[in-house]
Design a protein around this motif. Structure first.
Motif, PDB file in Angstrom:
ATOM      1  N   ALA A  10       0.477  -1.155   0.256  1.00 31.29           N
ATOM      2  CA  ALA A  10      -0.433  -0.178  -0.071  1.00 31.29           C
ATOM      3  C   ALA A  10       0.927   1.563   0.272  1.00 31.29           C
ATOM      4  N   ALA A  11       1.835   1.483  -0.190  1.00 34.50           N
ATOM      5  CA  ALA A  11       2.674   2.464  -0.527  1.00 34.50           C
ATOM      6  C   ALA A  11       2.278   3.543  -1.797  1.00 34.50           C
ATOM      7  N   GLY A  12       2.049   2.702  -3.278  1.00 29.68           N
ATOM      8  CA  GLY A  12       1.713   3.712  -3.830  1.00 29.68           C
ATOM      9  C   GLY A  12       0.835   4.884  -3.953  1.00 29.68           C
ATOM     10  N   ARG A  13       1.052   6.258  -4.655  1.00 26.00           N
ATOM     11  CA  ARG A  13       0.793   7.487  -4.897  1.00 26.00           C
ATOM     12  C   ARG A  13      -0.654   7.187  -5.592  1.00 26.00           C
ATOM     13  N   GLY A  14      -0.755   6.055  -6.054  1.00 24.88           N
ATOM     14  CA  GLY A  14      -1.740   5.864  -7.678  1.00 24.88           C
ATOM     15  C   GLY A  14      -2.046   7.687  -8.336  1.00 24.88           C
ATOM     16  N   LEU A  15      -1.322   7.537  -8.789  1.00 27.18           N
ATOM     17  CA  LEU A  15      -1.032   9.458  -9.129  1.00 27.18           C
ATOM     18  C   LEU A  15      -2.146   9.339 -10.874  1.00 27.18           C
ATOM     19  N   VAL A  52       1.808  -5.043   6.534  1.00 24.34           N
ATOM     20  CA  VAL A  52       0.723  -3.445   5.516  1.00 24.34           C
ATOM     21  C   VAL A  52       2.049  -2.077   5.382  1.00 24.34           C
ATOM     22  N   VAL A  53       1.988  -2.476   3.836  1.00 24.31           N
ATOM     23  CA  VAL A  53       3.427  -1.878   3.833  1.00 24.31           C
ATOM     24  C   VAL A  53       3.368  -0.369   3.038  1.00 24.31           C
ATOM     25  N   ILE A  54       3.594   0.430   3.443  1.00 25.85           N
ATOM     26  CA  ILE A  54       3.219   1.992   3.353  1.00 25.85           C
ATOM     27  C   ILE A  54       4.299   2.962   3.200  1.00 25.85           C
ATOM     28  N   ASP A  55       3.614   4.047   2.091  1.00 26.10           N
ATOM     29  CA  ASP A  55       4.262   5.384   2.493  1.00 26.10           C
ATOM     30  C   ASP A  55       4.507   5.848   3.478  1.00 26.10           C
ATOM     31  N   PRO A  56       5.267   6.374   4.684  1.00 30.02           N
ATOM     32  CA  PRO A  56       5.524   6.958   5.901  1.00 30.02           C
ATOM     33  C   PRO A  56       4.981   8.326   5.414  1.00 30.02           C
ATOM     34  N   ALA A  57       5.169   9.285   4.191  1.00 29.09           N
ATOM     35  CA  ALA A  57       4.263  10.363   4.379  1.00 29.09           C
ATOM     36  C   ALA A  57       2.291  10.234   4.120  1.00 29.09           C
ATOM     37  N   PHE A  58       2.413   9.502   4.516  1.00 32.57           N
ATOM     38  CA  PHE A  58       0.577   9.426   4.011  1.00 32.57           C
ATOM     39  C   PHE A  58       0.163   8.595   5.627  1.00 32.57           C
ATOM     40  N   TYR A  62      -2.796   6.059   7.463  1.00 35.46           N
ATOM     41  CA  TYR A  62      -3.110   4.877   7.277  1.00 35.46           C
ATOM     42  C   TYR A  62      -3.339   4.425   8.240  1.00 35.46           C
ATOM     43  N   ASP A  63      -3.076   4.972   9.719  1.00 38.27           N
ATOM     44  CA  ASP A  63      -3.374   4.652  10.861  1.00 38.27           C
ATOM     45  C   ASP A  63      -5.218   5.025  10.976  1.00 38.27           C
ATOM     46  N   ARG A  64      -5.881   6.303  10.396  1.00 38.99           N
ATOM     47  CA  ARG A  64      -7.301   6.031  10.335  1.00 38.99           C
ATOM     48  C   ARG A  64      -8.194   4.877  10.245  1.00 38.99           C
ATOM     49  N   ALA A  65      -7.552   4.606   9.196  1.00 40.78           N
ATOM     50  CA  ALA A  65      -8.015   3.562   8.187  1.00 40.78           C
ATOM     51  C   ALA A  65      -8.493   2.292   8.727  1.00 40.78           C
ATOM     52  N   VAL A  66      -6.819   2.287   9.914  1.00 45.03           N
ATOM     53  CA  VAL A  66      -6.574   0.386   9.913  1.00 45.03           C
ATOM     54  C   VAL A  66      -7.533   0.252  11.803  1.00 45.03           C
ATOM     55  N   ALA A  67      -7.777   1.320  12.533  1.00 43.65           N
ATOM     56  CA  ALA A  67      -7.731   1.760  13.357  1.00 43.65           C
ATOM     57  C   ALA A  67      -8.848   0.488  13.947  1.00 43.65           C
ATOM     58  N   GLY A  68      -8.626  -0.106  14.868  1.00 42.25           N
ATOM     59  CA  GLY A  68      -9.201  -0.550  15.497  1.00 42.25           C
ATOM     60  C   GLY A  68      -8.899  -2.416  15.467  1.00 42.25           C
ATOM     61  N   LEU A  69      -8.223  -2.145  14.041  1.00 40.19           N
ATOM     62  CA  LEU A  69      -7.414  -3.725  13.177  1.00 40.19           C
ATOM     63  C   LEU A  69      -6.024  -4.025  14.014  1.00 40.19           C
ATOM     64  N   ASP A  70      -6.341  -5.508  14.356  1.00 40.88           N
ATOM     65  CA  ASP A  70      -5.002  -6.226  14.999  1.00 40.88           C
ATOM     66  C   ASP A  70      -4.309  -6.291  13.753  1.00 40.88           C
ATOM     67  N   LEU A  71      -2.911  -5.279  14.038  1.00 41.71           N
ATOM     68  CA  LEU A  71      -2.228  -5.034  13.106  1.00 41.71           C
ATOM     69  C   LEU A  71      -0.407  -5.229  14.097  1.00 41.71           C
ATOM     70  N   PRO A  73       2.827  -2.522  13.655  1.00 43.91           N
ATOM     71  CA  PRO A  73       3.443  -1.300  12.722  1.00 43.91           C
ATOM     72  C   PRO A  73       3.595  -1.931  11.316  1.00 43.91           C
ATOM     73  N   PRO A  74       3.178  -0.149  10.725  1.00 44.05           N
ATOM     74  CA  PRO A  74       3.326  -1.091   9.346  1.00 44.05           C
ATOM     75  C   PRO A  74       4.954  -0.747   8.494  1.00 44.05           C
ATOM     76  N   ILE A  75       5.075  -1.259   7.452  1.00 39.42           N
ATOM     77  CA  ILE A  75       6.555  -1.381   7.401  1.00 39.42           C
ATOM     78  C   ILE A  75       6.668  -0.370   5.701  1.00 39.42           C
ATOM     79  N   THR A  76       7.799   0.327   6.217  1.00 36.82           N
ATOM     80  CA  THR A  76       8.437   1.686   5.458  1.00 36.82           C
ATOM     81  C   THR A  76       8.749   1.154   3.838  1.00 36.82           C
ATOM     82  N   GLY A  77       8.063   1.619   2.754  1.00 30.91           N
ATOM     83  CA  GLY A  77       8.621   1.347   0.968  1.00 30.91           C
ATOM     84  C   GLY A  77       9.062   1.830   0.793  1.00 30.91           C
ATOM     85  N   GLY A  78       9.091   1.014  -0.702  1.00 34.07           N
ATOM     86  CA  GLY A  78      10.351   2.081  -1.457  1.00 34.07           C
ATOM     87  C   GLY A  78       9.804   2.520  -2.307  1.00 34.07           C
ATOM     88  N   PRO A  79      10.798   3.027  -3.415  1.00 34.20           N
ATOM     89  CA  PRO A  79      10.063   3.788  -4.838  1.00 34.20           C
ATOM     90  C   PRO A  79      10.005   3.183  -5.356  1.00 34.20           C
TER      91      PRO A  79
END
Length: 391
Positions: A10-15, A52-58, A62-71, A73-79
């Motif tokens: 989930a690290a893409g920006r979906g341009l 879940v792999v994310i872009d840390p800029a978001f 991410y925290d709001r999207a998965v609030a309450g789920l048993d996960l 910490p997310p993993i930092t994605g790459g370019p």
């Protein structure tokens, strides 16, 4: 039974989507696409963990999207997507699972059967991916006179569309990704193939679409809701009397007042009514059955825990909360100045878009116990959609 971890990319920006935020955080039937995707894997009995792999800029999104789920910490994605997957695999290398399912965050309609099929194929193969055979006739295009003309028909025999999840034995895919770093391969099956691993194709549901543009999102919402045709409505009602204090809790918001509400928990009458409404919609009893008032562990408890529990019960049945409506009945305090904060807090607890939350207030024109300012009452309604296969 082998251990299995789902790695959600989930690290893409979906341009290409053209939205103000990455597409995986856009709402699908009231909840973020990413949450829908993650929940599909959390519900599967053969999946032991989800990363879940994310872009840390978001990170806030991410925290709001998965609030309450048993996960964890997310993993930092790459370019690139390939870099992000490698980062995710490396993060699991210290305690590796036997199997890993790599899945695009923007494929929220992945089915239980597709996940099971890929896992089953890994019993005899080092790699297996969800895929569908091409059904349409294919044309090769060529520039001609300012347009594009057909330059021949492509034989579609034996051609398949590669989807996700793409499953692998962890011990094979991590070294394959390490060797393939920098090759700019388009999916994880290509990484496996470059490393000499045979890849099994598992026939998949063609509705397992990837949300790439707004038309895809509209189709995904239509498909998602079509599968949730069992529409239920529940109601709830609660009352708490006033006691000494300087504030009340209403819809998860601390509201200054010249009295407090008396109750075993934080006495949030609105959240209690809403919890009962959601439990009623799925015929799961009432709040007292799940959180007995005589149990000391709930003394002073945040009522958000009760509401979140009811929402988790809906999710566990494969359902969604479509809309909630709360009416607070009191003379004082005034609800209007706090309404926006109340809507936002309920939406946060339930991971809903605020447009699906209604908070209203009324008085009884001086009549009854609320009119005499002896306490506050609240009533609530909740609309829930469940799969048609549910009873």
């Amino acid at each position: 039974m082998p251990t299995c971890t789902a790695l959600i990319v989930a690290a893409g920006r979906g341009l290409r989507f053209g939205a103000d935020l990455p597409k995986q955080y856009l709402p699908l039937a009231g909840q973020p696409i990413l949450r829908r995707t993650v929940e599909a894997f959390l519900r599967h009995p053969q999946v032991n963990a989800v990363r879940v792999v994310i872009d840390p800029a978001f990170r806030d999104l991410y925290d709001r999207a998965v609030a309450g789920l048993d996960l964890p910490p997310p993993i930092t994605g790459g370019p690139t997507r390939q870099d992000s997957v490698l980062n995710g695999l490396e993060a699991m290398a210290g305690h590796p699972p036997d199997l890993v399912l790599i899945h695009d965050a923007a494929r929220p309609l992945v089915s239980h059967a597709d996940i099971s099929g890929v896992i089953a194929a890994l019993e005899t193969a080092p790699a297996a991916i969800a895929a569908t055979p091409l059904a349409d006739t294919l044309k090769r295009g060529a520039e001609a006179g300012g347009g594009i003309r057909s330059d021949g028909t492509v034989d579609r025999t034996a051609l398949w569309r590669a989807l996700t999840p793409q499953g692998f034995r962890f011990a094979h895919i991590l070294p394959a990704h390490r060797r393939g770093a920098g090759l700019n391969l388009t999916d994880d099956a290509a990484v496996a193939e470059a490393a000499g691993l045979p890849v099994t194709l598992v026939p998949s549901d063609p509705d397992n679409l990837k949300v790439t543009n707004k038309d895809d999102l509209a189709r995904a919402e239509k498909l998602f809701l079509a599968a949730l045709g069992d529409i239920r409505t529940g109601t709830g009602y609660d009352v708490h009397k006033f006691t000494d204090g300087d504030h009340v809790w209403l819809c998860g918001v601390r509201v200054p007042h010249d009295a407090a509400l008396d109750g075993h928990s934080d006495a949030d009458v609105a959240l209690h009514a809403l919890t009962d409404a959601i439990l009623g919609a799925i015929a799961a009893g009432d709040i007292g059955q799940h959180f007995p008032p005589a149990d000391p562990q709930w003394k002073g408890a945040d009522s958000a825990r009760f509401l979140r529990h009811a929402a988790e019960m809906v999710a566990a049945r494969g359902g969604v909360i479509a809309h909630v409506d709360i009416t607070i009945i009191c003379e004082r305090p005034k609800v209007g100045p706090h309404r926006e904060a109340m809507v936002a807090r309920v939406a946060e607890i339930l991971a809903l878009d605020p447009s699906r939350v209604s908070v209203k207030a009324t008085t009884t024109e001086g009549l009854g116990f609320t009119g005499r300012r002896e306490g506050i009452a609240a009533q609530a309604a909740a609309t829930v959609r469940l799969p048609l296969v549910m009873g």
